[in-house]
Design an enzyme around this catalytic site. Structure first.
Site, PDB file in Angstrom:
ATOM      1  N   ASP A  47      45.795  -9.046 -50.901  1.00 37.21           N
ATOM      2  CA  ASP A  47      44.711  -9.393 -49.967  1.00 37.21           C
ATOM      3  C   ASP A  47      45.264  -9.623 -48.563  1.00 37.21           C
ATOM      4  O   ASP A  47      44.706  -9.139 -47.573  1.00 37.21           O
ATOM      5  CB  ASP A  47      43.997 -10.661 -50.443  1.00 37.21           C
ATOM      6  CG  ASP A  47      43.457 -10.523 -51.850  1.00 37.21           C
ATOM      7  OD1 ASP A  47      43.147  -9.379 -52.237  1.00 37.21           O
ATOM      8  OD2 ASP A  47      43.370 -11.534 -52.565  1.00 37.21           O
ATOM      9  N   GLU A  74      38.786 -14.671 -57.730  1.00 36.32           N
ATOM     10  CA  GLU A  74      37.889 -13.517 -57.640  1.00 36.32           C
ATOM     11  C   GLU A  74      36.493 -13.929 -57.207  1.00 36.32           C
ATOM     12  O   GLU A  74      35.846 -13.241 -56.420  1.00 36.32           O
ATOM     13  CB  GLU A  74      37.844 -12.776 -58.977  1.00 36.32           C
ATOM     14  CG  GLU A  74      39.173 -12.238 -59.455  1.00 36.32           C
ATOM     15  CD  GLU A  74      39.830 -11.313 -58.455  1.00 36.32           C
ATOM     16  OE1 GLU A  74      39.124 -10.710 -57.628  1.00 36.32           O
ATOM     17  OE2 GLU A  74      41.066 -11.200 -58.479  1.00 36.32           O
ATOM     18  N   GLY A 127      42.237  16.552 -52.375  1.00 37.49           N
ATOM     19  CA  GLY A 127      41.186  16.441 -53.379  1.00 37.49           C
ATOM     20  C   GLY A 127      39.794  16.767 -52.897  1.00 37.49           C
ATOM     21  O   GLY A 127      38.838  16.680 -53.673  1.00 37.49           O
ATOM     22  N   THR A 128      39.637  17.159 -51.634  1.00 40.33           N
ATOM     23  CA  THR A 128      38.305  17.443 -51.117  1.00 40.33           C
ATOM     24  C   THR A 128      37.821  18.852 -51.444  1.00 40.33           C
ATOM     25  O   THR A 128      36.654  19.159 -51.232  1.00 40.33           O
ATOM     26  CB  THR A 128      38.266  17.238 -49.591  1.00 40.33           C
ATOM     27  OG1 THR A 128      39.355  17.954 -48.997  1.00 40.33           O
ATOM     28  CG2 THR A 128      38.396  15.766 -49.247  1.00 40.33           C
ATOM     29  N   GLY A 129      38.713  19.724 -51.944  1.00 41.40           N
ATOM     30  CA  GLY A 129      38.258  21.033 -52.406  1.00 41.40           C
ATOM     31  C   GLY A 129      38.643  22.192 -51.517  1.00 41.40           C
ATOM     32  O   GLY A 129      37.944  23.208 -51.501  1.00 41.40           O
ATOM     33  N   LYS A 130      39.756  22.103 -50.786  1.00 43.71           N
ATOM     34  CA  LYS A 130      40.159  23.203 -49.906  1.00 43.71           C
ATOM     35  C   LYS A 130      40.550  24.435 -50.715  1.00 43.71           C
ATOM     36  O   LYS A 130      40.100  25.550 -50.433  1.00 43.71           O
ATOM     37  CB  LYS A 130      41.321  22.743 -49.022  1.00 43.71           C
ATOM     38  CG  LYS A 130      40.998  21.572 -48.108  1.00 43.71           C
ATOM     39  CD  LYS A 130      42.154  21.213 -47.212  1.00 43.71           C
ATOM     40  CE  LYS A 130      43.332  20.672 -48.004  1.00 43.71           C
ATOM     41  NZ  LYS A 130      43.014  19.411 -48.696  1.00 43.71           N
TER      42      LYS A 130
END
Length: 716
Positions: free
Chosen positions: A534, A458, A238-241
């Protein structure tokens, strides 16, 4: 069913007619070709011969100029004597008005036979040798051999040609198996340029230099520089290669071959290597050009000598790729771009200089990169006046370009659902939560006990984070169930970019992760299943601190694990003995127990704030980190800012029609996130406190908080 059969019959008839028509056409073409070939053969047989009249043949025989005569059913072929050949040449060229050329030879003469009485006696009288060739075949056999058999062979050859070699109805046959299926882009046909790529300035700079080398090789070769043969794009999904590769196609103005690594894989042995050869052969014809191989790890995995079976298909493909990378001339301008998110599995021979000379890291964008990416993706989006992309970029720390593109698209869809013509700040923030936590599960009904447990759980996370130094500020607390989250979650977002964390900051994160379970123990003296995620995340973080970060008092700076997949799930494996692994588990247990006790001490010291924030959360269902800090500091929580969000902006415009659904809102104009959940029917009453035990190793409370590392907190 009958109607379907009726509809199928005309289609079947049409198909049958088309098949018959095609077969007849094939036979006609084959017949034409056979006739043409027979005519060509007949012309070839008569080449170098000269036809004469039968009367001329009689005159030549009577003049004793014929030495031999071949008698066939359709023609008589005469062979002249030397004197006869010379006389015939003189007469022939005399009629043309030209002298006889030197070395000229008389051709064979033939004439069509006629009914001539005593023809054989004439031949014997002038000593002419005559004969007739023996022919065993009949006329029918000659016809079959000359016409039918060649026609059948022609039909079969054409059938094989169209069905298999050219693909025919099978969609690709023998001739297409070894052919590379690369898409070829020329100039800006991809529609993407470097203007469409943001947040990757270093990668763009390296690729721009390669493109400039293709356009202006003279200024580089003048100083002695050589064109790099290949560049490897490495980064998380998803980084754009791939987007960068398409931008290269748009900027290069040279042919651009794009192919995936899986396109080289085929069931037939040797096909992958054949496709590699074909790809580089085509590229050499169109040089200068660029070859882009996406997911190159499919064929470039390291060769394993211990695997049984010798050379497999993938290894042959890799060997051919290595040979082609060494074989082409770098001065021609053929550059290979590869993209992968698993560089650790690639073969060392593939990564050496001279094949892939550069490794271009396409990393997650920083704050400025996220802002530029948001500006690119919102270029065609109608934005409202209250949109502040700087605050959205700050809120989306850790997101890659694909996440930001999805965020903008989800915001546009939400604006349409809300009945607006422009995207506002609320749409962008809510869409970010949809991307990381999923949509709200509006049909979930919780009991009063579960609501209180979730609320205190929470708030326990949020309050422990707020009362420590070196923690990320809390952005949002919700007890509304989400599809990708659980029954609620606490989101933490950093205020600034940080790339290193010290030991105390990691311990603070451990206390924050264990704050939910600690709140359950402090308030309800119990433990629930809501802390499972958690505990899992805290255990993983503690294990990394002990085995990879060298933060153990017992093991010191000894490395006990290695990262196995840097750009994917970032898994790791232990590199120590079994006895040491048991000691590692003991160290992890002691570290987590110490942080757990410190989290419990923080909540016990701030029990009043825990009750106030939990009561406010039960009332509002979803609150922001600014509202929580306002309660801690004694201010009105309704006057704070949440990354520029305006609750009243979710109201649809007055008088708008069009059939769009109207969102359900409360009296103050805030959209209810889960309308079907009746959270509480009366003001909440805090549970009775147990006697507060003495905490010997409690961490001092500190209301200040600062941003640390990119990421979000998702609990319960």
């Amino acid at each position: 069913m009958n109607q379907n059969k009726k509809n199928q019959k005309p289609d079947q008839n049409d198909n049958r007619k088309r098949n018959i028509t095609g077969f007849i056409t094939l036979i006609v073409w084959a017949l034409i070709l056979v006739i043409a070939m027979n005519a060509l053969f007949a012309r070839t047989e008569t080449a170098g011969s000269q036809e004469i009249m039968f009367s001329e043949l009689i005159d030549l025989i009577q003049a004793d100029q014929v030495q031999e005569l071949e008698l066939n059913s359709n023609r008589y072929v005469a062979t002249l004597t030397e004197e006869g050949a010379a006389a015939w040449l003189e007469d022939y060229y005399a009629e043309l008005g030209e002298p006889v050329p030197e070395g000229a030879e008389a051709p064979q003469l033939f004439a069509t036979p006629l009914n001539y009485t005593d023809f054989l006696l004439l031949l014997e009288e002038h000593d002419v040798d005559y004969y007739s060739p023996y022919q065993e075949e009949s006329a029918l056999t000659a016809f079959l051999v000359s016409y039918v058999l060649p026609m059948l062979l022609m039909v079969g050859a054409m059938f094989i040609l169209f069905r298999f070699v050219l693909g025919g109805k099978m969609g690709g046959g023998i001739g297409t198996v070894g052919k590379a299926n690369a898409k070829v882009y020329v100039e800006k046909s991809t529609g993407v340029t470097f203007r469409d790529v943001a947040g990757q300035d270093e990668a763009k700079e390296s690729l721009e230099e390669i493109i400039d080398f293709l356009h202006n090789p003279g200024k580089y070769t003048a100083i002695g520089a050589k064109l790099p043969k290949g560049a490897l794009l490495v980064g998380s999904p998803g980084t754009g290669k791939t987007l960068l590769a398409k931008a290269v196609a748009g900027e290069a103005n040279v042919p651009f071959f794009s192919i995936s690594g899986s396109d080289f894989v085929e069931m037939f042995v040797g096909v992958g290597a054949s496709r590699v050869r074909d790809l580089f052969k085509e590229a050499a014809k169109m040089a200068p050009c660029i070859i882009f191989i996406d997911e190159i790890d499919t064929i470039g995995k390291s060769r394993d000598a211990g695997r049984l079976g010798g050379n497999d298909e993938r290894e042959q493909t890799l060997n051919q790729l290595l040979a082609e990378l060494d074989g082409f001339d770098p001065t021609k301008g053929v550059i290979v771009l590869g993209a992968t998110n698993r560089p650790e599995v690639l073969d060392k021979a593939l990564l050496r200089p001279g094949r892939f000379d550069r490794r271009i890291t396409v990393d997650r964008p920083n704050l400025a990169g996220r802002l530029a990416t948001l500006q690119v993706h919102t270029r065609r989006i109608r934005l409202a006046e209250d949109v502040d992309l700087n605050k959205i970029a700050q809120a989306t720390a850790g997101c890659v370009g694909a996440d930001l593109a999805n965020l903008v698209n989800e915001a546009a869809l939400r604006a349409v659902r809300m009945g607006r013509k422009a995207v506002n700040q609320n749409d962008l923030l809510v869409s970010f939560e949809v991307v990381i936590a999923g949509t709200e599960k509006k049909g979930t009904v919780l009991t009063e006990k579960e609501k209180r447990l979730i609320a205190y759980h929470e708030v326990g996370h949020a309050l422990v984070a707020a009362r420590q130094k070196g923690t990320e500020p809390v952005s949002k607390i919700t007890i509304v169930p989400h599809t990708q989250g659980a029954l609620g979650y606490t989101m933490q977002l950093p205020e600034e970019e940080k790339f290193l964390m010290d030991r105390e900051e990691l311990c603070s994160e451990l206390r924050t992760l264990l704050g939910g379970r600690s709140a359950e123990e402090v308030v309800f003296q119990t433990a629930t299943t809501g802390a499972s995620n958690d505990i899992e995340r805290a255990t993983e973080l503690a294990r990394k601190m002990i085995t990879m970060y060298g933060m153990s008092e017992k093991f010191g700076i000894m490395g006990l694990a290695t990262v196995q997949s840097q750009y994917l799930e970032q898994g790791y494996g232990l590199t120590c003995a079994q006895a040491t692994a048991a000691d590692v588990d003991t160290e992890i247990h002691e570290l987590m127990e110490r942080c757990h006790r410190e989290a419990v001490a923080i909540l016990e010291e701030n029990r009043d704030l825990l009750d106030k924030i939990a009561a406010y959360l039960l009332k509002k269902e979803t609150i922001t980190g600014q509202e929580m800090m306002a309660i801690i500091e004694g201010r009105d929580p309704d006057t704070v800012d949440n990354y520029g969000a305006n609750p009243s902006a979710d109201l649809p415009p007055a008088g708008r029609g069009g059939g769009l659904p109207t969102p359900k809102t409360s009296d103050d104009g805030i959209e209810k996130p889960a309308r079907k959940i009746s959270m509480i029917s009366e003001p909440p009453v805090a549970p009775q406190r147990p006697e507060e035990p003495e905490a010997e190793d409690a961490t001092p409370a500190d209301p200040s908080g600062s941003g640390t590392e990119d990421g979000t907190e998702e609990n319960t």
